[in-house]
Design a protein around this motif. Structure first.
Motif, PDB file in Angstrom:
ATOM      1  N   VAL A  71      -6.623   1.471 -28.093  1.00 20.26           N
ATOM      2  CA  VAL A  71      -6.799   2.759 -27.412  1.00 20.26           C
ATOM      3  C   VAL A  71      -6.676   3.918 -28.404  1.00 20.26           C
ATOM      4  O   VAL A  71      -7.398   4.916 -28.312  1.00 20.26           O
ATOM      5  N   LEU A  72      -5.774   3.773 -29.362  1.00 19.56           N
ATOM      6  CA  LEU A  72      -5.549   4.828 -30.350  1.00 19.56           C
ATOM      7  C   LEU A  72      -6.516   4.743 -31.528  1.00 19.56           C
ATOM      8  O   LEU A  72      -6.314   5.397 -32.550  1.00 19.56           O
ATOM      9  N   ASN A  73      -7.576   3.942 -31.377  1.00 21.00           N
ATOM     10  CA  ASN A  73      -8.562   3.767 -32.443  1.00 21.00           C
ATOM     11  C   ASN A  73      -7.930   3.234 -33.720  1.00 21.00           C
ATOM     12  O   ASN A  73      -8.301   3.624 -34.831  1.00 21.00           O
ATOM     13  N   LYS A  74      -6.950   2.346 -33.550  1.00 21.55           N
ATOM     14  CA  LYS A  74      -6.313   1.701 -34.695  1.00 21.55           C
ATOM     15  C   LYS A  74      -6.381   0.181 -34.525  1.00 21.55           C
ATOM     16  O   LYS A  74      -5.364  -0.510 -34.589  1.00 21.55           O
ATOM     17  N   PRO A  75      -7.593  -0.332 -34.275  1.00 21.85           N
ATOM     18  CA  PRO A  75      -7.686  -1.776 -34.041  1.00 21.85           C
ATOM     19  C   PRO A  75      -7.323  -2.555 -35.292  1.00 21.85           C
ATOM     20  O   PRO A  75      -7.513  -2.092 -36.416  1.00 21.85           O
ATOM     21  N   THR A  76      -6.791  -3.728 -35.099  1.00 22.96           N
ATOM     22  CA  THR A  76      -6.434  -4.608 -36.207  1.00 22.96           C
ATOM     23  C   THR A  76      -6.911  -6.011 -35.900  1.00 22.96           C
ATOM     24  O   THR A  76      -7.035  -6.397 -34.732  1.00 22.96           O
ATOM     25  N   THR A  77      -7.217  -6.750 -36.931  1.00 26.79           N
ATOM     26  CA  THR A  77      -7.666  -8.128 -36.747  1.00 26.79           C
ATOM     27  C   THR A  77      -6.499  -8.986 -36.271  1.00 26.79           C
ATOM     28  O   THR A  77      -5.444  -9.011 -36.910  1.00 26.79           O
ATOM     29  N   VAL A  78      -6.677  -9.634 -35.161  1.00 30.01           N
ATOM     30  CA  VAL A  78      -5.594 -10.430 -34.587  1.00 30.01           C
ATOM     31  C   VAL A  78      -5.283 -11.634 -35.473  1.00 30.01           C
ATOM     32  O   VAL A  78      -4.122 -11.951 -35.728  1.00 30.01           O
ATOM     33  N   PHE A  79      -6.321 -12.280 -35.954  1.00 33.18           N
ATOM     34  CA  PHE A  79      -6.122 -13.526 -36.696  1.00 33.18           C
ATOM     35  C   PHE A  79      -5.964 -13.232 -38.185  1.00 33.18           C
ATOM     36  O   PHE A  79      -6.869 -13.431 -38.993  1.00 33.18           O
ATOM     37  N   ARG A  80      -4.799 -12.719 -38.529  1.00 38.17           N
ATOM     38  CA  ARG A  80      -4.419 -12.494 -39.919  1.00 38.17           C
ATOM     39  C   ARG A  80      -3.106 -13.218 -40.168  1.00 38.17           C
ATOM     40  O   ARG A  80      -2.308 -13.417 -39.251  1.00 38.17           O
ATOM     41  N   ARG A  90     -17.585   8.043 -27.169  1.00 39.57           N
ATOM     42  CA  ARG A  90     -17.995   9.282 -26.493  1.00 39.57           C
ATOM     43  C   ARG A  90     -17.375   9.438 -25.113  1.00 39.57           C
ATOM     44  O   ARG A  90     -17.868  10.156 -24.250  1.00 39.57           O
ATOM     45  N   THR A  91     -16.258   8.726 -24.867  1.00 39.80           N
ATOM     46  CA  THR A  91     -15.500   8.897 -23.635  1.00 39.80           C
ATOM     47  C   THR A  91     -14.100   9.360 -23.994  1.00 39.80           C
ATOM     48  O   THR A  91     -13.450   8.772 -24.849  1.00 39.80           O
ATOM     49  N   GLN A  92     -13.655  10.427 -23.343  1.00 37.53           N
ATOM     50  CA  GLN A  92     -12.343  10.985 -23.650  1.00 37.53           C
ATOM     51  C   GLN A  92     -11.301  10.499 -22.653  1.00 37.53           C
ATOM     52  O   GLN A  92     -11.542  10.485 -21.450  1.00 37.53           O
ATOM     53  N   PHE A  93     -10.144  10.123 -23.172  1.00 41.52           N
ATOM     54  CA  PHE A  93      -9.050   9.620 -22.351  1.00 41.52           C
ATOM     55  C   PHE A  93      -7.788  10.420 -22.638  1.00 41.52           C
ATOM     56  O   PHE A  93      -7.491  10.712 -23.793  1.00 41.52           O
ATOM     57  N   PRO A 139     -10.698   9.148 -16.965  1.00 42.86           N
ATOM     58  CA  PRO A 139     -11.345   9.562 -18.210  1.00 42.86           C
ATOM     59  C   PRO A 139     -12.430  10.592 -17.952  1.00 42.86           C
ATOM     60  O   PRO A 139     -13.141  10.533 -16.955  1.00 42.86           O
ATOM     61  N   THR A 140     -12.531  11.561 -18.841  1.00 40.33           N
ATOM     62  CA  THR A 140     -13.578  12.557 -18.777  1.00 40.33           C
ATOM     63  C   THR A 140     -14.742  12.068 -19.626  1.00 40.33           C
ATOM     64  O   THR A 140     -14.635  11.963 -20.846  1.00 40.33           O
ATOM     65  N   VAL A 141     -15.842  11.771 -18.980  1.00 38.02           N
ATOM     66  CA  VAL A 141     -16.978  11.193 -19.685  1.00 38.02           C
ATOM     67  C   VAL A 141     -17.945  12.300 -20.049  1.00 38.02           C
ATOM     68  O   VAL A 141     -18.301  13.131 -19.216  1.00 38.02           O
ATOM     69  N   GLN A 142     -18.364  12.338 -21.290  1.00 37.95           N
ATOM     70  CA  GLN A 142     -19.312  13.328 -21.746  1.00 37.95           C
ATOM     71  C   GLN A 142     -20.568  12.627 -22.250  1.00 37.95           C
ATOM     72  O   GLN A 142     -20.515  11.835 -23.184  1.00 37.95           O
ATOM     73  N   PHE A 143     -21.689  12.922 -21.601  1.00 38.48           N
ATOM     74  CA  PHE A 143     -22.960  12.340 -22.011  1.00 38.48           C
ATOM     75  C   PHE A 143     -23.835  13.434 -22.606  1.00 38.48           C
ATOM     76  O   PHE A 143     -23.828  14.576 -22.145  1.00 38.48           O
ATOM     77  N   GLN A 144     -24.611  13.083 -23.615  1.00 39.29           N
ATOM     78  CA  GLN A 144     -25.558  14.027 -24.174  1.00 39.29           C
ATOM     79  C   GLN A 144     -26.814  13.254 -24.529  1.00 39.29           C
ATOM     80  O   GLN A 144     -26.810  12.399 -25.423  1.00 39.29           O
ATOM     81  N   LEU A 145     -27.903  13.515 -23.809  1.00 38.30           N
ATOM     82  CA  LEU A 145     -29.155  12.801 -24.035  1.00 38.30           C
ATOM     83  C   LEU A 145     -29.961  13.506 -25.110  1.00 38.30           C
ATOM     84  O   LEU A 145     -30.009  14.736 -25.171  1.00 38.30           O
TER      85      LEU A 145
END
Length: 208
Positions: free
Chosen positions: A42-51, A130-133, A192-198
């Motif tokens: 969620v915090l954009n700090k993903p880590t590889t699980v299989f380490r 592009r989705t804000q939480f 979540p506030t969703v913002q779309f821009q076409l």
């Protein structure tokens, strides 16, 4: 699984335990790491699980898996006697396993709380694809869960039987689900506030 365990022992329907093993603790032990990795994503700090270093997450599972293997090697009647004793008065084995479960769960909740608190010092808004939480709800969720665990911790070890542990666990799940339900239904700022821009084209007008 918990409902099956509780109802069978409460109604003395012991025959259905022939192929039963108390593996519910393995699922409980999985909740902490899953929550921790979820918050990282969620915090954009993903880590590889299989380490290799992440194998440390599996250490609390070893005593529980060892006990489950030992439990399955016991004769059927001895397994029933153990389950009945654990349900009514408690057993030393389950007390030690509960120490592991509580210690591990509290550790992950504190780690998750620190992650959220550090993020909130910067911003309450996280953008993913592009989705804000808003993430402030996660801090409250962690505080509620930690508070409940600390309040019920003495009961789990003073009364020290599986009947009490099951009731406490059920209440914990109910409180968490009720909190999330009312946050979703009564507070629109949780959504979540969703913002779309076409992208504009020759034949289409610009749409926000």
């Amino acid at each position: 699984l918990v409902a099956f365990h509780y109802s069978a022992l409460e109604n003395k329907n012991y025959s259905i335990f022939r192929y039963y093993c108390p593996i519910d603790g393995l699922f409980l032990l999985s909740m902490g790491p899953c929550l921790y990795y979820y918050i990282l994503s969620v915090l954009n700090k993903p880590t590889t699980v299989f380490r290799s270093k992440n194998l440390l997450h599996l250490l609390p599972f070893i005593p529980y898996i060892s006990f489950c293997i030992y439990f399955l090697t016991l004769p059927f009647q001895q397994r029933i006697d153990w389950l009945i004793c654990d349900f009514r008065t408690g057993t030393s084995e389950m007390n030690w396993l509960n120490v592991i479960i509580y210690s591990q769960t509290i550790t992950y909740l504190l780690l998750s709380y620190r992650l959220i608190s550090n993020q909130l010092k910067t911003t309450n808004i996280i953008e993913i694809e592009r989705t804000q939480f808003k993430i402030s709800w996660l801090k409250v969720y962690l505080i509620v869960t930690l508070s409940f665990i600390m309040l019920t911790l003495p009961l789990c070890f003073i009364i020290a039987n599986e009947r009490t542990s099951i009731i406490i666990g059920q209440l914990a799940m109910d409180i968490q689900f009720i909190y999330m339900f009312f946050k979703w239904t009564l507070h629109t700022d949780y959504l979540p506030t969703v913002q779309f821009q076409l992208e504009p084209t020759e034949n289409k007008s610009k749409i926000k």
